[in-house]
Enzyme design. Structure first.
Site, PDB file in Angstrom:
ATOM      1  N   ASP A  15      35.136 -37.011 118.302  1.00 57.82           N
ATOM      2  CA  ASP A  15      33.779 -37.141 117.758  1.00 57.82           C
ATOM      3  C   ASP A  15      33.155 -38.499 118.075  1.00 57.82           C
ATOM      4  O   ASP A  15      32.613 -39.169 117.187  1.00 57.82           O
ATOM      5  CB  ASP A  15      33.792 -36.939 116.239  1.00 57.82           C
ATOM      6  CG  ASP A  15      34.504 -35.670 115.825  1.00 57.82           C
ATOM      7  OD1 ASP A  15      34.446 -34.688 116.592  1.00 57.82           O
ATOM      8  OD2 ASP A  15      35.113 -35.646 114.746  1.00 57.82           O
ATOM      9  N   GLU A 189      26.878 -27.994 114.889  1.00 62.91           N
ATOM     10  CA  GLU A 189      27.185 -29.097 113.990  1.00 62.91           C
ATOM     11  C   GLU A 189      26.829 -30.396 114.698  1.00 62.91           C
ATOM     12  O   GLU A 189      26.241 -30.392 115.777  1.00 62.91           O
ATOM     13  CB  GLU A 189      28.670 -29.075 113.597  1.00 62.91           C
ATOM     14  CG  GLU A 189      29.615 -29.031 114.776  1.00 62.91           C
ATOM     15  CD  GLU A 189      31.053 -28.745 114.392  1.00 62.91           C
ATOM     16  OE1 GLU A 189      31.298 -28.343 113.246  1.00 62.91           O
ATOM     17  OE2 GLU A 189      31.937 -28.918 115.252  1.00 62.91           O
TER      18      GLU A 189
END
EC number: 3.2.1.37
Length: 552
Positions: A15, A189
């Site tokens: 991420d 997301e």
């Protein structure tokens, strides 16, 4: 320009969020159940990234009892040029049972990436994967995935945006849903807003966290939308370019989307940076499976791709495709530093041990780990069993290569069979390999043996026992593409001796740790560790003379 190889940050570095400040580049990555939380990396050339510390290292979060893969998710970096503050917003996932996904979102700020960082400011518990956008009119906006728990509604939820007061964390506007009709891959997301030529661009991770992962983009003249999807109807970056429609799928491994022609898989969850050389790059996560298998022991790593804006102001990869590559062109006119080594060595002579050391579930502090108790040694006081999610006494480093050796020398004088100390490989509390000294009552003597955890099952190698009368031993584990060979010697003058047979540990991987078909079990990857256990009186300790990792 120089060609740079991916991944630029090998091992657990998922991420990635990237920004540029004064010609320096910074990336923050998720840490889940590991502390210190939120790794921070710095680079001058996009090729060599140095760990400069962590953002949450003063017990701002309590991760005791955290289940895999909860914990600290998806940190996002941004810079407010008006106040000269660096903002870092993140979610603390505290529960995933029942698909409730209870996550609390906070923000911290600093004027220097090395800190000090502010106390956390609470924002919301609406969902996860937050990001901040600082508009040029002085307004600030929070984007996040609004997690959906109701039957019959779009899963996993919608992307929402609201104006926010940074000082208080309070919303100034209502939440606006912005992804209706936006995505084809679904499971969107990690929303992030960028502004280019007066237009707002919404970047999304899509397709789930597995082999169908990708990055989608849309644009709008208004920050609250509606957002027009990319004209291709496909992600602008992925490792699996064939079409996937999974709208309504809350998440999945999508193993059917594996790309057999690429060493890179799972490319997605991107973050953009506009460089000081007026170029554009995207940082994104990726994985490298074991050959011929769908197991990723190194977890999700960080890579970069060069991007450009088309004449009609859409973002694309530099080669015109949407397939993430294992190399990219570096910054124009910026020389590349000498290639950094990923080997590690700590003799514990200094007050502070290597910043690469991480601990699962609990905070590192002087009460149980210290270089000050005995000069030239790291002393670790025994904690809970390695099965514990509360207080294991583990000092671990990320595995960054498919073939490597990890070595240590320790002194330990156990007085009870529940006291142990040694060297091992670790994924989480239910999955690890541990070669250690413990106490043999029949001989009133320490001995060396092996224990393993696989999907929560305890495996003892009762026929592998070597007496170590002095309690001094040198240990080494050689990891090679999912196999572990353990060696020992009782003095530096002796030859290495094999301890038992080579063991299969390929299950210490993101896909191998929960056994649910079609799902990804974890997000962190393999670690090597030194540690100690004392389930007797919590008083015993082991002294480690050095810690060495050599990538082969």
């Amino acid at each position: 320009m120089t060609t740079i190889k991916n991944p630029v940050i090998p091992g657990m570095a998922p991420d990635p969020s990237i920004i540029c400040i004064d010609k320096r580049y910074y990336i923050a990555t998720s840490t889940f159940h590991w502390t210190p939380s939120i790794q921070l990396f710095e680079s001058a050339d996009l090729a060599n990234w140095h760990l400069i510390g962590s953002a949450l290292n003063n017990e701002e979060v309590n991760l005791c009892g955290t289940n895999t893969p909860a914990g600290i998710w998806a940190p996002h970096l941004s810079y407010d040029s008006e106040t000269k503050r660096i903002w870092l917003v993140y979610s603390h996932m505290v529960n995933m049972a029942g698909r409730e996904f209870n996550a609390d979102t906070y923000a911290i700020w600093a004027t220097d990436m090395r800190g000090p960082w502010s106390e956390p400011i609470y924002f919301t518990s609406l969902g996860f994967d937050p990001a901040l956008f600082h508009d040029d009119d002085g307004n600030h906006y929070l984007t996040i995935l609004e997690w959906e728990t109701r039957e019959g509604y779009q899963a996993p939820g919608h992307i929402v945006i609201a104006e926010i007061d940074l000082s208080s964390g309070e919303l100034i506007s209502p939440w606006h849903r912005v992804t209706k009709g936006f995505t084809t891959r679904g499971c969107v997301e990690a929303p992030q807003i960028y502004k280019h030529c007066g237009t707002y661009y919404l970047l999304l991770a899509s397709g789930g966290t597995g082999y169908g992962h990708g990055v989608e983009i849309g644009r709008s003249s208004s920050i609250f939308g509606p957002y027009e999807p990319h004209p291709s109807g496909e992600p602008i970056l992925t490792s699996s370019p064939r079409h996937l429609f999974s709208l309504g799928d809350p998440d999945a491994g999508h193993f059917e989307m594996v790309n057999p022609d690429s060493p890179m898989q799972k490319a997605g969850h991107g973050s953009l940076v506009h460089t000081h050389t007026d170029e554009w790059y995207m940082a994104h996560l990726m994985s490298r499976p074991l050959e011929g298998k769908l197991l990723n022991p190194l977890g999700r790593e960080t890579s970069l791709q060069k991007m450009y804006w088309t004449e009609d102001n859409w973002l694309r990869m530099a080669d015109g495709s949407n397939l993430a590559k294992m190399s990219f062109m570096g910054l124009a006119g910026v020389p590349i530093e000498k290639e950094q080594l990923t080997d590690l060595y700590d003799s514990f002579e200094k007050k502070q041990y290597l910043p690469q050391f991480m601990t699962p579930y609990r905070q590192q502090n002087q009460s149980w780990v210290s270089t000050q108790k005995r000069k030239g040694y790291l002393r670790i006081y025994g904690g809970n069993s390695l099965f514990s999610q509360m207080n294991p006494a583990i000092m671990a480093t990320r595995a960054t290569s498919f073939i490597y050796e990890v070595e240590t020398m320790l002194e330990f004088q156990p007085r009870h069979y529940s006291q142990t100390a040694g060297l091992g490989l670790y994924y989480d509390s239910n999955n690890w390999l541990y070669t250690h000294l413990t106490y043999l009552e029949e001989k009133n003597c320490p001995y060396l043996t092996i224990m393993q955890a696989k999907l929560g099952q305890r495996i003892e190698y009762v026929n592998t026992r070597i007496l170590v009368p002095g309690g001094h031993v040198i240990l080494k584990i050689k990891y090679d593409h999912g196999a572990a060979a353990i060696f020992y010697r009782l003095s530096a003058q002796e030859q290495w001796q094999s301890l038992g047979q080579e063991l299969a540990v390929e299950y210490l991987s993101d896909e191998g740790v929960n056994g649910i078909p079609g799902e990804i079990g974890g997000f962190t990857g393999l670690f090597s560790f030194i540690g100690a256990v004392d389930a007797f009186q919590h008083q015993s300790y082991a002294d480690f003379a050095y810690y060495k990792v050599t990538n082969l």
